[in-house]
Write a protein that holds these residues in place. Sequence first.
Motif, PDB file in Angstrom:
ATOM      1  N   HIS A 138       0.858  -1.185   0.000  1.00  0.00           N
ATOM      2  CA  HIS A 138       0.000   0.000   0.000  1.00  0.00           C
ATOM      3  C   HIS A 138       0.890   1.229   0.000  1.00  0.00           C
ATOM      4  N   GLU A 139       0.706   2.088  -1.006  1.00  0.00           N
ATOM      5  CA  GLU A 139       1.463   3.338  -1.116  1.00  0.00           C
ATOM      6  C   GLU A 139       0.574   4.497  -0.699  1.00  0.00           C
ATOM      7  N   ASN A 147       8.604   1.068  -2.295  1.00  0.00           N
ATOM      8  CA  ASN A 147       7.409   0.574  -2.988  1.00  0.00           C
ATOM      9  C   ASN A 147       7.579   0.554  -4.502  1.00  0.00           C
ATOM     10  N   LYS A 148       8.326   1.490  -5.044  1.00  0.00           N
ATOM     11  CA  LYS A 148       8.577   1.457  -6.488  1.00  0.00           C
ATOM     12  C   LYS A 148       9.369   0.205  -6.875  1.00  0.00           C
ATOM     13  N   ALA A 151       6.860  -2.970  -6.413  1.00  0.00           N
ATOM     14  CA  ALA A 151       5.622  -3.036  -7.198  1.00  0.00           C
ATOM     15  C   ALA A 151       5.649  -4.127  -8.263  1.00  0.00           C
ATOM     16  N   VAL A 204      -1.034  -4.060  -5.941  1.00  0.00           N
ATOM     17  CA  VAL A 204      -0.537  -2.765  -5.477  1.00  0.00           C
ATOM     18  C   VAL A 204      -1.743  -1.877  -5.167  1.00  0.00           C
ATOM     19  N   ALA A 238      -2.823   1.928  -4.253  1.00  0.00           N
ATOM     20  CA  ALA A 238      -2.335   3.306  -4.288  1.00  0.00           C
ATOM     21  C   ALA A 238      -3.377   4.231  -3.688  1.00  0.00           C
ATOM     22  N   VAL A 268      -0.048   6.007  -9.659  1.00  0.00           N
ATOM     23  CA  VAL A 268      -0.162   4.756 -10.409  1.00  0.00           C
ATOM     24  C   VAL A 268       0.976   4.581 -11.409  1.00  0.00           C
ATOM     25  N   LEU A 303       4.470   4.170  -9.866  1.00  0.00           N
ATOM     26  CA  LEU A 303       4.743   2.866  -9.270  1.00  0.00           C
ATOM     27  C   LEU A 303       5.168   1.843 -10.327  1.00  0.00           C
ATOM     28  N   PRO A 322       0.762  -0.466 -13.515  1.00  0.00           N
ATOM     29  CA  PRO A 322      -0.637  -0.020 -13.592  1.00  0.00           C
ATOM     30  C   PRO A 322      -1.643  -1.140 -13.749  1.00  0.00           C
ATOM     31  N   LYS A 345      -1.849  -3.927 -12.253  1.00  0.00           N
ATOM     32  CA  LYS A 345      -2.238  -4.582 -10.990  1.00  0.00           C
ATOM     33  C   LYS A 345      -2.379  -3.577  -9.837  1.00  0.00           C
ATOM     34  N   THR A 346      -2.561  -2.309 -10.187  1.00  0.00           N
ATOM     35  CA  THR A 346      -2.682  -1.271  -9.168  1.00  0.00           C
ATOM     36  C   THR A 346      -4.127  -0.804  -9.036  1.00  0.00           C
TER      37      THR A 346
END
Length: 374
Positions: A125-126, A135-136, A139, A145, A147, A153, A156, A159, A161-162
């Motif tokens: 969790h960011e 976190n980068k 990811a 992920v 956000a 998004v 990271l 995208p 899976k965010t």
Amino acid sequence: MRVLIAAGGTAGHINPALAIAGALKKADPTAEIHFAGRREGMEYGLVTAAGYPFHHIEINGFQRRLTPKNIARNFQAIYHLALSGPRTAVILREVQPDLVIGCGGYVSGPVVRAAAKKGIKTAIHEQNAFPGVTNKLLAKDVDVVFAASAAAVEKLGAPDKTLVVGNPVRPEILTQDRAAARAAIGAGDRTVILSFGGSLGARRINEVVGALCGWEQKTHQNILHLHATGSRGVQLFKDLAVQEGFTPGPDLVVKEYINNMPELLAAADLVISRSGALTLAELEAMGRASILVPSPNVAENHQYYNALELQNAGAAVVIEEKDLTSEKLIETVEGLLATPGRLAKMGQQARTLAQPRSLDMITERLLALVKTGR
């Protein structure tokens, strides 16, 4: 279900982690939830007070500014990094988790990465609009992920899976009664200003708020001002009272700490504070106007980027610390108070950014992830 959560460093990482833990436990009362973090960090006290098992791992960040003191710290960070692999392996063997969640801080790195390599389901969790380095890096390895902000998004780098879920806030933030909260502090028809700079206190915020308090009393504003100095600002604020000519009393309440933040946020019309992710999530959930002073002493200047989202929505005024003067703050407050309904409108705009279902969204996705098995 056995869950291991890695989080540390600041309340902005730890409190969302505790909120997620509580939501998972509510959804599955049989769940066993463990935490990993530094025993010397803030996380140890908060996690153990909440009653969760705690597993110690020592990990530190690298200092970018190379001074003799920081070089020594970097050697220590290398030493702890070398030991983090074996220590993480021990924790994973002890807990045998079905799910590992990273909620920020350096401790998340080795724990989440090792779990992902073992095929254990993982999520991060960011909390910030500008993601942290840890976190980068994680990811690409984790299954999910989360956000807090849409602005994070692409940064990271995963995208597909965010999910944008906002920042989970304490349940008591969402259940406050504003009329009761204002009655409890005797607000009446006064504008309530709430100001704070963190548990230790922010010297510059204390200084300019001191000048603001002097202006409020000299010009007889219809204001009830509640201010927390932080532990390092107690004597400073006493000195400022003499310098700026203000006196704590019925219109000015000064404390070292705020222990009832949900109630005071509910009562407030305007908040003056730093712009940590957790603070902003609570301002959004409550729908409060704010003057935000991002801390200049955080990685990647992420508090500034957090604050910009509220300013761009018309919910806040952002003043960088390098531009923060007593005159600037007084001018800003005076301008906001001069237009009837301005603070209420800003509060409404803040609420449009809130994610009241943040915890539900996170919990639903995590439970679905665990059901898919290892």
